[in-house]
Enzyme design. Structure first.
Site, short mmCIF file in Angstrom:
data_model
loop_
_atom_site.label_atom_id
_atom_site.label_comp_id
_atom_site.label_asym_id
_atom_site.label_seq_id
_atom_site.Cartn_x
_atom_site.Cartn_y
_atom_site.Cartn_z
N CYS A 193 33.01 -142.20 -11.90
CA CYS A 193 34.08 -143.06 -11.37
C CYS A 193 33.86 -144.39 -11.60
O CYS A 193 34.82 -145.44 -11.66
CB CYS A 193 34.77 -142.46 -10.18
N HIS A 226 38.75 -146.68 -5.35
CA HIS A 226 37.21 -147.49 -5.27
C HIS A 226 37.43 -148.88 -5.27
O HIS A 226 38.12 -149.45 -6.30
CB HIS A 226 36.13 -146.94 -6.28
P1 NAP Z 1 36.46 -130.49 -5.50
O1 NAP Z 1 37.81 -130.85 -4.92
O2 NAP Z 1 35.45 -129.72 -4.49
O3 NAP Z 1 36.86 -129.23 -6.63
C1 NAP Z 1 36.04 -128.34 -7.16
C2 NAP Z 1 36.48 -127.48 -8.14
O4 NAP Z 1 35.80 -126.62 -8.77
C3 NAP Z 1 37.62 -126.53 -7.47
O5 NAP Z 1 38.55 -126.20 -8.34
C4 NAP Z 1 36.62 -125.30 -7.39
O6 NAP Z 1 37.38 -124.08 -7.54
C5 NAP Z 1 36.01 -125.24 -8.68
N1 NAP Z 1 34.74 -124.56 -8.84
C6 NAP Z 1 33.49 -124.48 -7.92
N2 NAP Z 1 32.81 -123.76 -8.01
C7 NAP Z 1 33.05 -122.91 -9.25
C8 NAP Z 1 32.56 -121.91 -10.03
N3 NAP Z 1 31.41 -121.40 -9.91
N4 NAP Z 1 33.32 -121.48 -10.73
C9 NAP Z 1 34.59 -122.12 -11.12
N5 NAP Z 1 35.07 -123.28 -10.44
C10 NAP Z 1 34.31 -123.51 -9.75
O7 NAP Z 1 35.85 -131.37 -6.42
P2 NAP Z 1 36.36 -132.44 -7.22
O8 NAP Z 1 36.54 -133.89 -6.65
O9 NAP Z 1 37.67 -132.16 -7.85
O10 NAP Z 1 35.38 -132.66 -8.28
C11 NAP Z 1 34.86 -131.67 -9.18
C12 NAP Z 1 33.75 -132.13 -9.93
O11 NAP Z 1 33.98 -133.23 -10.82
C13 NAP Z 1 32.47 -132.93 -9.02
O12 NAP Z 1 31.57 -132.00 -8.68
C14 NAP Z 1 31.86 -133.89 -9.78
O13 NAP Z 1 30.95 -133.56 -10.87
C15 NAP Z 1 33.04 -134.10 -10.96
N6 NAP Z 1 33.54 -135.57 -10.56
C16 NAP Z 1 33.47 -136.49 -11.33
C17 NAP Z 1 33.93 -137.80 -10.91
C18 NAP Z 1 33.72 -138.94 -11.93
O14 NAP Z 1 33.16 -140.05 -11.24
N7 NAP Z 1 34.23 -138.98 -12.90
C19 NAP Z 1 34.78 -137.92 -9.79
C20 NAP Z 1 35.00 -136.86 -9.07
C21 NAP Z 1 34.18 -135.60 -9.33
P3 NAP Z 1 37.67 -123.23 -5.92
O15 NAP Z 1 38.95 -123.75 -5.50
O16 NAP Z 1 37.70 -121.80 -6.45
O17 NAP Z 1 36.52 -123.58 -4.97
N1 12T Z 2 28.59 -137.60 -5.76
O1 12T Z 2 30.73 -137.54 -11.37
O2 12T Z 2 30.61 -138.11 -4.07
O3 12T Z 2 28.68 -138.04 -10.61
O4 12T Z 2 31.67 -139.72 -4.88
C1 12T Z 2 31.22 -138.62 -8.66
C2 12T Z 2 31.58 -138.87 -7.34
C3 12T Z 2 29.06 -137.71 -8.05
C4 12T Z 2 29.72 -138.07 -10.43
C5 12T Z 2 31.15 -138.91 -5.07
C6 12T Z 2 29.64 -137.95 -6.83
C7 12T Z 2 29.82 -137.92 -8.92
C8 12T Z 2 30.58 -138.58 -6.58
#
Ligand code: NAP
Ligand code: 12T
Length: 337
Positions: A133, A246
């Site tokens: 991000c 951010h």
């Molecule tokens: P979050 O709110 O904690 O959501 C996690 C999601 O993943 C929920 O839908 C969860 O489902 C699902 N999940 C977790 N473990 C799973 C499994 N074993 N099988 C299937 N689904 C599973 O997190 P978030 O902020 O949305 O972020 C998710 C991921 O996106 C992060 O871990 C990161 O790698 C990435 N991310 C990237 C950026 C970026 O910089 N581009 C920004 C933020 C996040 P449940 O409801 O069943 O728990």
């Molecule tokens: N730890 O996608 O915590 O690599 O804000 C994005 C956001 C990892 C990533 C955070 C993180 C990622 C966070």
């Protein structure tokens, strides 16, 4: 190459998460041509209903055999899920756009910000990575300046919202704020220290070189996306008690000298950028302006008077939209062009 169709079967993996829910919203908002939307999460929330175009779509349990017949899968369920499932999806003919850090630096995987390197999408072999991000919003603002004056060095400090860590961190900031305002002890589960009324110079894990992984993502991903390994980048990433958006203080050194007005002019016509810069009228971008918006907002543009060719600026964007879900959907839009 993706087979061109009128409408596509699209999956969101991690659909109940902070980013996944935003993906569903944005697919709907931007009228992505979808014949069937499939939503996946873990056992914890299989069966949950999520609204899409006035209908309720049931969240399914993610398993290895679900991908046949899915054209595009937007992944946002963390690195371990991407590591395990993305290669299986790709083998089943589905193109994965992955939000985790798992594949970003893999030389076989394009790392794409559509305003910067859309051409790299064509090189995919089944997985396309969505950058971090903080990196995404920074490179959207850097690219037009790099094209005009060749950036040699970037020094960035970030002020990152808790929503970047997901739903649990959003709740933690709310609960700690409520607790502290009622003279109770805050509970720290997601972050090692309290985030309410505090700043943590710590995002993701610490590495051997003393930097955090988040800081090194900004260094390495910027070079890869900009297609220029010679740009020197150094970062300090800080978590602040903000829910959404951010902010970044970005210092740039260029080969060619640019005045602040020239930078303002370049950025004011740049794709995906809004210049919001009239300090005499107290106009500068803030997280509260960028939240729920699509663009990258840039303000506080001024010359760095300590060096020959330097610019300081303040760059703000919604981390869940351009920083994650929107960028992923924009990649998908280019993919089907
Ligand atoms: P979050 O709110 O904690 O959501 C996690 C999601 O993943 C929920 O839908 C969860 O489902 C699902 N999940 C977790 N473990 C799973 C499994 N074993 N099988 C299937 N689904 C599973 O997190 P978030 O902020 O949305 O972020 C998710 C991921 O996106 C992060 O871990 C990161 O790698 C990435 N991310 C990237 C950026 C970026 O910089 N581009 C920004 C933020 C996040 P449940 O409801 O069943 O728990
Ligand atoms: N730890 O996608 O915590 O690599 O804000 C994005 C956001 C990892 C990533 C955070 C993180 C990622 C966070």
């Amino acid at each position: 190459m993706i087979k061109k169709k009128d409408k596509y079967v699209v999956a969101v993996v991690g659909a109940t998460g902070a980013v996944g829910r935003e993906m569903v919203e944005i697919l709907q908002e931007r009228k992505f041509p979808i014949s069937k939307l499939r939503l996946f999460a873990s056992q914890r929330s299989a069966g949950t209903m999520i609204e899409y175009k006035g209908d309720e779509v049931e969240v399914e349990l993610l398993t290895k055999d679900v991908f046949k017949g899915i054209d595009i899968a937007l992944y946002s369920a963390g690195g371990s899920v991407s590591k395990e499932f993305a290669p299986i999806s790709a083998k089943d003919g589905c193109v994965v756009i992955d939000n985790s850090s798992q594949w970003r630096m893999d030389p076989e995987v394009p790392l794409v910000v559509p305003e910067v390197n859309p051409q790299d999408i064509l090189k995919h072999k089944g997985i396309i990575a969505n950058p971090n991000c903080s990196t995404i919003q920074m490179v959207v603002a850097l690219k037009p300046i790099h094209d005009a004056a060749a950036i040699t060095r970037v020094v960035v400090t970030t002020f990152q919202a808790v929503s970047g860590t997901g739903n649990k961190a959003i709740r933690e900031l709310m609960d700690q704020t409520k607790a502290l305002l009622s003279f109770q002890d805050p509970i720290c589960k997601v972050y090692p220290y309290r985030i309410a009324f505090n700043c943590l110079p710590h995002i993701d894990v610490f590495l051997e070189n003393g930097y955090t992984k988040e800081e090194m993502k900004m260094v390495l991903e910027t070079k890869k996306i900009m297609g220029d390994a010679s740009i020197r980048v150094t970062a300090t990433t800080v978590r602040v008690p903000v829910f959404r958006g951010h902010s970044e203080a970005v210092n740039i050194e260029t080969k060619k000298k640019l005045s602040a007005n020239e930078v303002r002019a370049i950025l004011s016509t740049a794709e995906g950028v809004t210049v919001y810069d009239a300090p005499q009228k107290n106009i500068y971008p803030m997280a509260i302006d960028a939240a729920s918006k699509d663009n990258v907002y840039v303000g506080r543009i001024r010359e760095d008077e300590s060096i020959e060719n330097g610019i300081n600026m303040w760059v703000v964007s919604d981390n869940l939209r351009k920083g994650a879900a929107l960028n992923a959907v924009q990649i998908a839009e280019r993919l089907i062009l």
